[in-house]
Design a protein around this motif. Structure first.
Motif, PDB file in Angstrom:
ATOM      1  N   THR A  21       0.843  -1.209   0.000  1.00 41.70           N
ATOM      2  CA  THR A  21       0.000   0.000   0.000  1.00 41.70           C
ATOM      3  C   THR A  21       0.876   1.257   0.000  1.00 41.70           C
ATOM      4  OG1 THR A  21      -1.656  -1.236   1.246  1.00 41.70           O
ATOM      5  CG2 THR A  21      -1.905   1.149   1.225  1.00 41.70           C
ATOM      6  N   ALA A  22       1.949   1.224   0.796  1.00 40.10           N
ATOM      7  CA  ALA A  22       2.863   2.378   0.848  1.00 40.10           C
ATOM      8  C   ALA A  22       3.532   2.592  -0.510  1.00 40.10           C
ATOM      9  CB  ALA A  22       3.919   2.157   1.937  1.00 40.10           C
ATOM     10  N   ALA A  23       3.874   1.498  -1.187  1.00 44.06           N
ATOM     11  CA  ALA A  23       4.527   1.616  -2.506  1.00 44.06           C
ATOM     12  C   ALA A  23       3.553   2.174  -3.548  1.00 44.06           C
ATOM     13  CB  ALA A  23       5.047   0.249  -2.949  1.00 44.06           C
ATOM     14  N   GLU A  24       2.308   1.716  -3.499  1.00 47.93           N
ATOM     15  CA  GLU A  24       1.310   2.218  -4.462  1.00 47.93           C
ATOM     16  C   GLU A  24       1.138   3.733  -4.299  1.00 47.93           C
ATOM     17  OE1 GLU A  24      -1.395  -1.862  -4.769  1.00 47.93           O
ATOM     18  OE2 GLU A  24      -1.956  -0.278  -3.363  1.00 47.93           O
ATOM     19  N   PHE A  33       6.773  -3.553  -0.038  1.00 47.80           N
ATOM     20  CA  PHE A  33       7.130  -2.278  -0.676  1.00 47.80           C
ATOM     21  C   PHE A  33       8.011  -2.523  -1.895  1.00 47.80           C
ATOM     22  CE2 PHE A  33       9.638   1.714  -0.850  1.00 47.80           C
ATOM     23  CZ  PHE A  33       8.615   2.642  -0.849  1.00 47.80           C
ATOM     24  N   GLU A  34       9.073  -3.288  -1.703  1.00 47.91           N
ATOM     25  CA  GLU A  34      10.057  -3.478  -2.792  1.00 47.91           C
ATOM     26  C   GLU A  34       9.467  -4.298  -3.936  1.00 47.91           C
ATOM     27  OE1 GLU A  34      13.736  -4.795  -1.015  1.00 47.91           O
ATOM     28  OE2 GLU A  34      14.010  -2.877   0.025  1.00 47.91           O
ATOM     29  N   ASP A  35       8.692  -5.319  -3.628  1.00 48.95           N
ATOM     30  CA  ASP A  35       8.071  -6.120  -4.694  1.00 48.95           C
ATOM     31  C   ASP A  35       7.171  -5.242  -5.563  1.00 48.95           C
ATOM     32  OD1 ASP A  35       9.364  -8.324  -3.780  1.00 48.95           O
ATOM     33  OD2 ASP A  35       7.587  -9.369  -3.017  1.00 48.95           O
ATOM     34  N   GLU A  36       6.401  -4.387  -4.916  1.00 51.89           N
ATOM     35  CA  GLU A  36       5.476  -3.523  -5.672  1.00 51.89           C
ATOM     36  C   GLU A  36       6.258  -2.513  -6.529  1.00 51.89           C
ATOM     37  OE1 GLU A  36       2.282  -3.957  -5.950  1.00 51.89           O
ATOM     38  OE2 GLU A  36       1.912  -2.127  -7.114  1.00 51.89           O
ATOM     39  N   LEU A  37       7.360  -1.999  -5.988  1.00 51.42           N
ATOM     40  CA  LEU A  37       8.139  -0.995  -6.741  1.00 51.42           C
ATOM     41  C   LEU A  37       8.804  -1.572  -7.986  1.00 51.42           C
ATOM     42  CD1 LEU A  37       9.993   1.516  -4.415  1.00 51.42           C
ATOM     43  CD2 LEU A  37       7.761   1.700  -5.489  1.00 51.42           C
TER      44      LEU A  37
END
Ligand code: AHR
Length: 315
Positions: A140-143, A174-178
């Motif tokens: 959610t933070a990455a989005e 976070f890193e996976d989403e980025l």
């Protein structure tokens, strides 16, 4: 039998029955091994567990481990020696729990993990974990970060305690989403141990190294984010504008920082786990089947919502 003797027998029977009834009403004795008091979030969790115990008439044995696993192990061993009915464990790190949990298992005492998970081969060593979904929080933070940066920019990451599931999984989410947005880069990640003081120190070092190149700070908890705000101000930048900040927890202090314009977004992580912990423990003692992971639902709050939501925040 004489009248006097009958009287004595009746009195004796009365006390015997009263004793049984008393034993049936005996308060539940619970040991709680808490990590420490490193963050506002954790203080809120401790208060929730203590106040729910008072409300429910539970005899709570509380132990603060000062961030040390060895202290948690000692506390658990002492709970076993005291013959508690159940144990609540907020594990500081994920690994190293097998030996002590095997001792607890031998004593037939149910263990519920609160707020963080552990890694063990034998999952029967604990009843269940009651935690948030940390991978979801990181994702959610990455989005939010990608949206805020329009797909282009630099991030620094303030990580929680090394080896803690809350840190490992918030980083992973976070890193996976980025990886889906190559234009957003992580300049550096360092641990701030979930504390304001270390969060500030690490942010000072990041600012010295990267200065204005930092666009977003992602902190694994509010306290480190609040420390980063101080460092940003002292370095002559405007937090919330020159450098955006997103954290996890959503404590009152983070909402205040959003209302002041210093912080941009928070992902919630519910610390008010006391009532649910006891309800679950009672079910476990009664032999009911319990889900292995009782997940807490969290949501994202942004600066724009802060003023209208802050009044309803419970921690
Ligand atoms: O395990 C939960 C985390 O631990 C919270 O996000 C943090 O504030 C705490 O110290």
């Amino acid at each position: 039998m004489s009248k006097k003797l009958w009287g004595l027998v009746i009195v004796a029977l009365f006390y015997a029955f009263a004793g049984c009834a008393f034993a049936a009403d005996k308060p539940l004795v619970v040991g709680f091994s808490q990590i420490g008091a490193e963050s506002g979030w954790r203080t809120a969790e401790t208060e929730s567990v203590i106040s729910a115990a008072k409300e429910l008439g539970i005899d709570l044995k509380f132990s603060d481990a000062q961030q040390k696993q060895e202290n948690q192990i000692k506390a658990i061993r002492s709970f076993v020696a005291q013959g508690v009915d159940g144990i609540l464990l907020a594990p500081v790190v994920e690994t190293g729990w097998e030996p002590i949990l095997n001792e607890v298992k031998k004593a037939k005492i149910p263990v519920i993990l609160l707020d963080r998970g552990i890694t063990v081969d034998d999952e029967s060593l604990y009843v269940c974990k009651i935690t948030s979904d940390f991978v979801f929080e990181g994702k959610t933070a990455a989005e939010w970060t990608v949206k805020e940066l329009g797909g282009q920019g630099n991030v620094v990451q303030l990580q929680g305690t090394p080896g803690a599931s809350a840190a490992t999984e918030r980083q992973k989410g976070f890193e996976d989403e980025l990886t889906k947005t190559p234009g957003v880069k992580i300049l550096e990640s360092q641990t701030g141990d979930f504390t304001m003081e270390l969060g500030k120190q690490v942010m000072e070092a990041f600012l010295k190294k990267y200065g204005k190149d930092i666009n977003v700070v992602y902190a694994h908890n509010d306290d480190m984010g609040l420390g980063a705000i101080q460092a940003i101000k002292e370095a002559g930048f405007k937090p919330g504008e020159d450098i955006k900040i997103i954290t996890v927890d959503a404590t009152k202090a983070a909402f205040e920082a959003m209302v002041a314009g210093d912080m941009n977004a928070v992902v919630e992580c519910n610390p008010l786990l006391g009532p649910l912990a006891y309800e679950t423990l009672k079910k476990a003692i009664a032999g009911e089947t319990i889900e292995k992971w009782i997940v807490q639902k969290d949501e994202l709050f942004t600066k724009d919502q802060a003023a209208s939501v802050i009044g309803s925040r419970k921690y």
